[in-house]
Design an enzyme around this catalytic site. Structure first.
Site, PDB file in Angstrom:
ATOM      1  CG  MET A   1       4.328  33.448  25.489  1.00  0.00           C
ATOM      2  SD  MET A   1       3.672  32.517  26.888  1.00  0.00           S
ATOM      3  CE  MET A   1       2.369  33.629  27.443  1.00  0.00           C
ATOM      4  N   GLY A   3       5.048  39.304  26.767  1.00  0.00           N
ATOM      5  CA  GLY A   3       4.464  39.960  27.923  1.00  0.00           C
ATOM      6  C   GLY A   3       3.347  40.907  27.547  1.00  0.00           C
ATOM      7  N   GLY A   4       2.978  40.949  26.259  1.00  0.00           N
ATOM      8  CA  GLY A   4       1.882  41.781  25.806  1.00  0.00           C
ATOM      9  C   GLY A   4       0.614  40.973  25.609  1.00  0.00           C
ATOM     10  CB  VAL A   5      -2.912  42.024  25.203  1.00  0.00           C
ATOM     11  CG1 VAL A   5      -2.876  42.937  23.981  1.00  0.00           C
ATOM     12  CG2 VAL A   5      -4.264  41.327  25.314  1.00  0.00           C
ATOM     13  CB  SER A   7       2.663  37.117  22.646  1.00  0.00           C
ATOM     14  OG  SER A   7       2.903  37.870  23.816  1.00  0.00           O
ATOM     15  CG  MET A  26      12.842  35.917  22.486  1.00  0.00           C
ATOM     16  SD  MET A  26      13.002  36.635  20.840  1.00  0.00           S
ATOM     17  CE  MET A  26      12.123  38.190  21.051  1.00  0.00           C
ATOM     18  CB  CYS A  95      13.708  42.202  16.231  1.00  0.00           C
ATOM     19  SG  CYS A  95      13.498  41.304  17.789  1.00  0.00           S
ATOM     20  CB  CYS A 193      12.205  47.057  22.981  1.00  0.00           C
ATOM     21  SG  CYS A 193      13.501  46.123  22.127  1.00  0.00           S
TER      22      CYS A 193
END
Length: 353
Positions: A1, A3-5, A7, A26, A95, A193
């Site tokens: 997850m 923190g975005g919509v 996931s 993570m 990643c 990021c």
């Protein structure tokens, strides 16, 4: 997850399907106040808080897994090395391969977790003949992210679940809003990021020791037109920021790390009949022994190009386009498709003449 919509809705869908869901976020850098690099979206401190809030809303456990070392060694270090060696990297692909579906799968397996789900717009299905897992494009072609997943192994793909792969972005946001998820209206991140200010050159310079990186800028005939401060500031196809005065538009044609030379010229010189790909990963099919036809994407936003793929004995693949393609860029991913199926891909080593 993350923190975005995406996931967040992936977790929602799995919970509604009756699965036992555990939220994993993570930690990719030191979250201590005032310490470590200033990361942007995707697993920054605010995003971890958002992921925790979504997990609370869904009533599922949430854990933060420290993957700082994996992220540094598998993503940041190659990113810096690629730029210093004249390539333009794709850190999101690394990643996914090195962190999300290698380190994360290993850690979650120890917890007895059988599958890893993400918010990628992609799909997985078994080959109707062999049963081998195949990676498919997401239904929402505008958001399809199969390009970034070509490096997965078949074993990792068999453990992967992409719950939003059948949905459009608009449908994902509507589901998030209908279920009161706090990420429903959260804006998407457009930057890498760990380079939130988009200053890739500055990031590379901060990460690598001080050195004289200056070199010549030459035309296609080898005539020096100017000087530059480092090849990491240039990528094939680049027009702006060359620091040259010219009566005609000039583009970066090549970056030559051995001599720290940047070659520039007219746009038509950017066209190439093919490329050579290294570290090729055949994901949805067995490695072919002879030439095969496929569509090839040479960058995420590029249109697919009809091509012939010729495997070499050393594992590299020669790609010949039916029609020349512009700005084939070393370091980018060349990803192979057969219709909706992502066959695999590799890293562009060089354009072919």
């Amino acid at each position: 997850m993350s923190g975005g919509v995406d996931s967040s809705v992936a977790a929602l869908l799995l919970r509604e399907q009756g699965h036992e869901v555990v939220g994993i976020s993570m930690q990719l850098h030191d979250q201590t106040e005032g310490a470590g690099p200033a990361f942007g979206r995707c697993c920054a401190l605010d995003d971890l808080h958002d992921a925790k809030a979504v997990a609370g809303r869904l009533g599922i456990p949430h854990y933060v897994v420290n993957l700082e070392r994996s992220f540094h060694d598998g993503v940041i270090a190659p990113f810096v090395r690629d730029y210093l060696e004249g390539r333009t990297p794709v850190p999101c692909s690394r990643c996914n391969t090195e962190v999300k579906f290698q380190s994360l799968v290993d850690k979650t397996r120890a917890l007895g977790i059988e599958h890893v789900a993400t918010g990628h717009y992609a799909r997985v299905e078994g080959d109707p003949v062999t049963g081998r897992p195949r990676l498919l494009k997401g239904r929402d072609r505008r958001k399809d992210q199969s390009y970034f997943l070509f490096g997965l192994t078949p074993e990792q793909l068999a453990r992967a679940v992409f719950p939003v792969g059948e949905l459009t972005k608009e449908e994902v946001r509507r589901l998030a809003s209908a279920h009161g998820l706090p990420t429903a209206d959260k804006a998407e991140s457009q930057e890498i990021c760990f380079v939130p200010d988009d200053d890739y050159a500055g990031f590379v310079e901060r990460q690598s020791p001080d050195a004289d990186r200056a070199g010549p800028i030459v035309d296609a005939e080898g005539h020096e037109l100017g000087r530059h401060r480092g090849i990491h500031r240039f990528t094939v196809g680049q027009r702006r920021g060359l620091g040259l005065s010219s009566t005609r538009p000039l583009y970066v044609l090549a970056v030559l790390p051995a001599s720290r030379t940047v070659v520039v010229g007219e746009a038509e010189r950017l066209d190439s009949p093919g490329l050579l790909a290294r570290d090729v990963n055949w994901l949805s099919v067995e490695p072919p022994r002879a030439s095969v036809r496929a569509s090839v994407k040479i960058r995420y936003r590029a249109a697919e190009a009809a091509s012939t793929l010729r495997p070499r004995a050393d594992g590299r693949v020669e790609v010949r386009f039916d029609a020349p393609q512009r700005a084939v860029t070393p370091g980018q991913a060349a990803v192979f498709y057969d219709g909706e199926v992502c066959l695999g891909g590799g890293w562009i080593e060089s354009a072919l003449g």
